[in-house]
Design an enzyme around this catalytic site. Sequence first.
Site, PDB file in Angstrom:
ATOM      1  N   ASN C  16       0.998  -1.361   0.034  1.00 17.54           N
ATOM      2  CA  ASN C  16       0.073  -0.215  -0.170  1.00 17.54           C
ATOM      3  C   ASN C  16       0.777   1.220  -0.012  1.00 17.54           C
ATOM      4  OD1 ASN C  16      -1.431   2.469   1.252  1.00 17.54           O
ATOM      5  ND2 ASN C  16      -3.304   0.898   1.364  1.00 17.54           N
ATOM      6  N   SER C  39      -5.383  -0.601  -2.427  1.00 16.59           N
ATOM      7  CA  SER C  39      -5.975   0.768  -2.045  1.00 16.59           C
ATOM      8  C   SER C  39      -6.984   0.373  -0.997  1.00 16.59           C
ATOM      9  CB  SER C  39      -6.460   1.546  -3.388  1.00 16.59           C
ATOM     10  OG  SER C  39      -6.824   2.708  -3.050  1.00 16.59           O
ATOM     11  N   GLU C  40      -6.922   1.229   0.072  1.00 14.65           N
ATOM     12  CA  GLU C  40      -7.916   0.892   1.016  1.00 14.65           C
ATOM     13  C   GLU C  40      -9.395   1.100   0.973  1.00 14.65           C
ATOM     14  OE1 GLU C  40      -5.265   3.128   1.086  1.00 14.65           O
ATOM     15  OE2 GLU C  40      -5.372   4.522   2.605  1.00 14.65           O
ATOM     16  N   ASN C  41      -9.549   1.851  -0.198  1.00 11.15           N
ATOM     17  CA  ASN C  41     -10.934   2.034  -0.607  1.00 11.15           C
ATOM     18  C   ASN C  41     -11.641   0.715  -1.447  1.00 11.15           C
ATOM     19  OD1 ASN C  41      -9.249   2.637  -2.950  1.00 11.15           O
ATOM     20  ND2 ASN C  41     -11.141   4.055  -3.706  1.00 11.15           N
TER      21      ASN C  41
END
Lengths: 230, 230, 210, 210
Positions: C16, C39-41
């Site tokens: 990340n 990607s944290e979304n």
Amino acid sequence: MRLPDKTTRLEEAVAHIRDGATIMVGGFGVPGTPFTLIRELVRQGQTGLTVIKNDANEQDMGIDHLLVSGQVRKLISTHIGLNRRAIELLNAGRIEVEFCAQGILAERIHAGGAGLKAIVTDIGLATELTAGKPRVEIDGEAAVIETALRADVALVHADRSDVFGNLGYAAVARNFNPMMAMAADRVIAEAETVLPLGGLAPDAVHTPGPFVDHVVGLEALSEEYQVVRR
Amino acid sequence: MRLPDKTTRLEEAVAHIRDGATIMVGGFGVPGTPFTLIRELVRQGQTGLTVIKNDANEQDMGIDHLLVSGQVRKLISTHIGLNRRAIELLNAGRIEVEFCAQGILAERIHAGGAGLKAIVTDIGLATELTAGKPRVEIDGEAAVIETALRADVALVHADRSDVFGNLGYAAVARNFNPMMAMAADRVIAEAETVLPLGGLAPDAVHTPGPFVDHVVGLEALSEEYQVVRR
Amino acid sequence: MVARAAGEIAPGLVVNLGIGLPTRVVDHLSSDFPVCLHSENGLAGIGPSVPFEAADRNLIDAGGSYVSTIPGSAFFDSSTSFALVRSGRLDLTMLGAFEVAETGDLANWKIPGKFSPGVGGGIELAQKALRVVVLSTHTDRQGNPKLVKTCTLPLTARGCVNRIITDMAVIDVTPQGFALRELADGVGVREVEEATGAPLTVPDGDIPVY
Amino acid sequence: MVARAAGEIAPGLVVNLGIGLPTRVVDHLSSDFPVCLHSENGLAGIGPSVPFEAADRNLIDAGGSYVSTIPGSAFFDSSTSFALVRSGRLDLTMLGAFEVAETGDLANWKIPGKFSPGVGGGIELAQKALRVVVLSTHTDRQGNPKLVKTCTLPLTARGCVNRIITDMAVIDVTPQGFALRELADGVGVREVEEATGAPLTVPDGDIPVY
């Protein structure tokens, strides 16, 4: 950027399981049980295992083979009523069984996969299943702390996988597999079909590849996978 | 057996929100934000709302309209840095903001949707975000109890829905929507496409219909849904 | 410095890249390099950035940039996305910093007195990624060291930083504190020591230059 | 009795029918009846049972019967399945019982001394369904009442049962204890009272017969 290939030979993947390991095994009855991985584990013979699985399958199927072979020290499960042999082994003191409410087992595994320490619930407060577990009050109401569950290795069954380990499950063969595929240090997935990268649409993935370490393609489905005549 | 039809007119669905309600709103930036439901809520004018949303959108977009209209008493969020107006309102003391680590917000909502009381985690132990929250020891290690979050109403945005409320999300427009769609007493989903029963394959459903109360079909997508030029 | 940071990404990792400088590390990877960017979304397998004209309105990264997928990409919800971060499946994250202590403590989200807009997913990335590399200028705009004995700003996570890559040096956090590993081209050991707010272990012999 | 139980299912509900007698309730619903049947192994929208020859090996209900889907069915994992149960989305469950107390306490999973194979999802169904209807014979095989003042067997959940439908009567659990609502065809009030192990409130006037 290109995603790595995780296809692994059956023997090699299962050889990562050590004596004394805690393993999670997917499936609810027949659907979703990784029969081929289990058979290989019986063949390799690792012992002293703690097995976390919804049920004990039926006699002569799935993890019953592990029970018969004496490889299992402890079973964490929700219901073993369809396997008379498991009941006999339990009664004879040859295995230890820890029972858990079914949805709480699912959430304890989810919590393990989510890197949480525990969940807090009021389920089972009236029952012996929560006896001895720490209590806590939430908004003035009694609740019990149920610790997260993780395993050294998870064995899951997928309908389809790409070589990176993105998994898709068929119908109710999904059950505990997605949570278990997130809650182990090493995740081994057997798949009925192994697809090239791009073979699964990104929004049709049930378990994302980063959680999976090994993809084992199934060449044939044994009798255990088939419709059971009752 | 036949599954019921939950399609509802926009005005009627949003009218279920009461003054003082706690509402969850899906979305991470633009993708997955239910702009049409939010606009209708601004039009109807319910006040004193507690809003749970990952971010505060950007100025003149999404929940910024609710902030400007003074309908929001409190915002529970992870990051409001892209909305200068939200920051000004916070600094002026006109809204209260409670910050939460992003993944812990997701898990608190998951816990609410799962009917749990709380989760236990070590996330944020070194930060002020966990100050004042109850501590507990799990296996000898410090952890904090984070209570589950539920809402009176959840507003979610789906790419596709059948009339029973089985939802599918597009790409990263999924984000918080699936958890929120399980964690409210009433769930209102706007959908870009509304399909007849059978229009979504059973294993391609991201949110199962039993969690959804109202399906609002979108006739057109406003400017807010489009690609933002930065 | 960004090119040097790209060298941290070993083949096969799940990585990340935080908002800002770290995002640019991807420009220094070949298109055939085996890595899974997260990607944290809700995306694993980020493809190249996409210009405004070709953008998909539903396909951004956590920093709001329009991105693409690659063969094998997967979308998932925010619960699953952070499960990946917290459960040990994120091999590496690269983050910015206000301060890094010699113990590996990181402060990168809030400056008291100034308003903070919230931490987003930063705590979880810092606290739970298997390896945390800070990518930052060596000093702040006033010339004050960012590498310090003890953080004075509110912490993001304790003891989480493994390595710091700056415009001056590559420095590891060790049980003995900061240890110099590499020097930027044209920078001397003395300069790095003066710009660092805590003792620095300097190796004997030649120090690699990047 | 099973036909009478089918009358409990109002249009539009989400319903879980427990293993055994309750499963057979579905045979008394018309194919056009608007209801969503839930199976805890991960299916909402259960269709008709399927004979061995036509069965899909991946499509069973929680009792192990081969079933089918209907338009709008959805598959999900065990976490989501019990989220539905525990979060108030399951309108009604029908369960068997060893004992029901006049307070609504339910015992239906373990008889001490005999081996119990585990409770499966039974606690969560009993404790969290919005309405719990017990479907059972009025007495056990030895003729002992199943409706009692206090359960002697290990509890499944406290105060959870709303209604009991037996081969003799329909009885509600009220704040005042058991209340007779309906009689099975040919059964008298006195008979029901004698077969019930706790006081029974009997309404004035005619009692409906099923």
